[in-house]
Design an enzyme around this catalytic site. Sequence first.
Site, mmCIF file in Angstrom:
data_model
loop_
_atom_site.group_PDB
_atom_site.id
_atom_site.type_symbol
_atom_site.label_atom_id
_atom_site.label_comp_id
_atom_site.label_asym_id
_atom_site.label_seq_id
_atom_site.Cartn_x
_atom_site.Cartn_y
_atom_site.Cartn_z
ATOM 1 N N LEU A 1 0.725 -1.204 -0.062
ATOM 2 C CA LEU A 1 -0.075 -0.170 0.374
ATOM 3 C C LEU A 1 0.932 1.672 0.019
ATOM 4 C CD1 LEU A 1 -3.269 -1.214 2.406
ATOM 5 C CD2 LEU A 1 -2.670 -1.576 -0.228
ATOM 6 N N ASN B 1 2.500 -4.613 10.062
ATOM 7 C CA ASN B 1 2.260 -5.953 9.872
ATOM 8 C C ASN B 1 3.256 -6.799 9.941
ATOM 9 O OD1 ASN B 1 2.718 -7.269 7.227
ATOM 10 N ND2 ASN B 1 4.286 -6.527 6.912
ATOM 11 N N HIS C 1 5.876 -9.797 9.606
ATOM 12 C CA HIS C 1 6.443 -10.387 8.248
ATOM 13 C C HIS C 1 7.085 -11.756 8.492
ATOM 14 C CE1 HIS C 1 8.494 -10.506 4.599
ATOM 15 N NE2 HIS C 1 9.952 -11.052 5.019
ATOM 16 N N ASP D 1 5.868 1.929 6.920
ATOM 17 C CA ASP D 1 6.012 3.607 6.105
ATOM 18 C C ASP D 1 6.150 2.900 4.582
ATOM 19 O OD1 ASP D 1 7.955 1.940 5.503
ATOM 20 O OD2 ASP D 1 9.808 3.134 7.270
ATOM 21 N N GLY E 1 8.083 2.024 3.113
ATOM 22 C CA GLY E 1 9.131 0.851 2.587
ATOM 23 C C GLY E 1 8.789 -0.095 2.224
ATOM 24 N N ASP F 1 8.351 -3.573 3.995
ATOM 25 C CA ASP F 1 9.010 -4.238 5.105
ATOM 26 C C ASP F 1 10.039 -3.128 6.089
ATOM 27 O OD1 ASP F 1 6.855 -6.474 4.689
ATOM 28 O OD2 ASP F 1 9.028 -7.665 3.670
ATOM 29 N N HIS G 1 5.632 -19.958 12.202
ATOM 30 C CA HIS G 1 4.010 -19.724 11.570
ATOM 31 C C HIS G 1 3.504 -19.963 13.744
ATOM 32 C CE1 HIS G 1 1.700 -19.565 8.359
ATOM 33 N NE2 HIS G 1 1.096 -18.437 8.924
ATOM 34 N N GLU H 1 4.637 -16.941 15.046
ATOM 35 C CA GLU H 1 3.305 -15.403 14.474
ATOM 36 C C GLU H 1 2.198 -15.560 15.286
ATOM 37 O OE1 GLU H 1 3.040 -14.748 10.333
ATOM 38 O OE2 GLU H 1 5.187 -16.139 9.979
HETATM 39 C C1 GAR Z 1 2.251 -15.052 7.213
HETATM 40 O O1 GAR Z 1 3.345 -16.282 7.143
HETATM 41 C C2 GAR Z 1 3.015 -14.031 7.002
HETATM 42 O O2 GAR Z 1 3.771 -13.858 7.819
HETATM 43 C C3 GAR Z 1 3.855 -13.517 5.617
HETATM 44 O O3 GAR Z 1 1.960 -14.339 4.718
HETATM 45 C C4 GAR Z 1 2.244 -15.182 6.354
HETATM 46 C C5 GAR Z 1 0.211 -15.418 6.230
HETATM 47 O O4 GAR Z 1 -0.125 -16.946 6.591
HETATM 48 N N1 GAR Z 1 3.268 -12.425 5.439
HETATM 49 C C6 GAR Z 1 4.148 -12.001 4.328
HETATM 50 O O5 GAR Z 1 4.931 -12.111 3.727
HETATM 51 C C7 GAR Z 1 4.010 -10.672 4.650
HETATM 52 N N2 GAR Z 1 4.835 -9.517 3.479
HETATM 53 P P1 GAR Z 1 -1.984 -16.856 7.267
HETATM 54 O O6 GAR Z 1 -2.815 -16.363 6.180
HETATM 55 O O7 GAR Z 1 -2.191 -18.462 7.918
HETATM 56 O O8 GAR Z 1 -1.752 -15.784 8.396
#
Ligand code: GAR
Length: 195
Positions: A95, A109, A111, A148, A150, A152, A178, A181
């Site tokens: 975006l 975000n 990542h 921001d 940029g 990531d 995951h 995350e």
């Molecule tokens: C996640 O691993 C997230 O970090 C990545 O997409 C996956 C989505 O998983 N995002 C990126 O790579 C952004 N650059 P999810 O749909 O199961 O949450």
Amino acid sequence: MKILILVSGNGTNLQALIDAQNLIGNGRITAIISDRADAYALKRALSAGIPAFVEAPDRNLPKTERRLDLSNRILHHAQDMGIDLIVYAGFLSILSGDLINAFAGRMINIHPSLLPKFGGEGMFGNKVHVAALAAGETESGCTVHFVDAGTDTGPIILQRRVPVIPGDTPETLAERIHKEEHIAIVEAVAKIGSV
Ligand code: GAR
């Protein structure tokens, strides 16, 4: 704190936030926007009773205009709904424009790498893990950061680390990350909600 979550795919990070509603401080998931009509995340939103809709990139526009057009549509929704925080939870569109300034410090975000390693345009999903393994990394992880102008590059809020284990494939490494995350995204939103 009204939260708008942006998604593109499976939505397990979205699910982690839905499941942790009581942990995310005064945050409430107000709406979900997907840039893909077939994202499984939309079904998760429906099951949770959270308003969700699709804003897809206009493929007829050239790249810069396409990003700006999608960004402006998301900005209008966010302003209409009085959103305080925007969370990219596996959101793969980039975006730009007024949205970035309007939500500076209020847009985050997640990542799947230890940024600044393995970030930037084109680095998403499995590609990140392929690159980390090819580089011979002994650890990887995930990063939650402010968005921001940029890709990531914004200030880091928190990271969680995992070891790279001999014999790892992109899939086994992705799975280990995951799990982290899902903790990281909840922690980051809770941290923002508590200030
Ligand atoms: C996640 O691993 C997230 O970090 C990545 O997409 C996956 C989505 O998983 N995002 C990126 O790579 C952004 N650059 P999810 O749909 O199961 O949450």
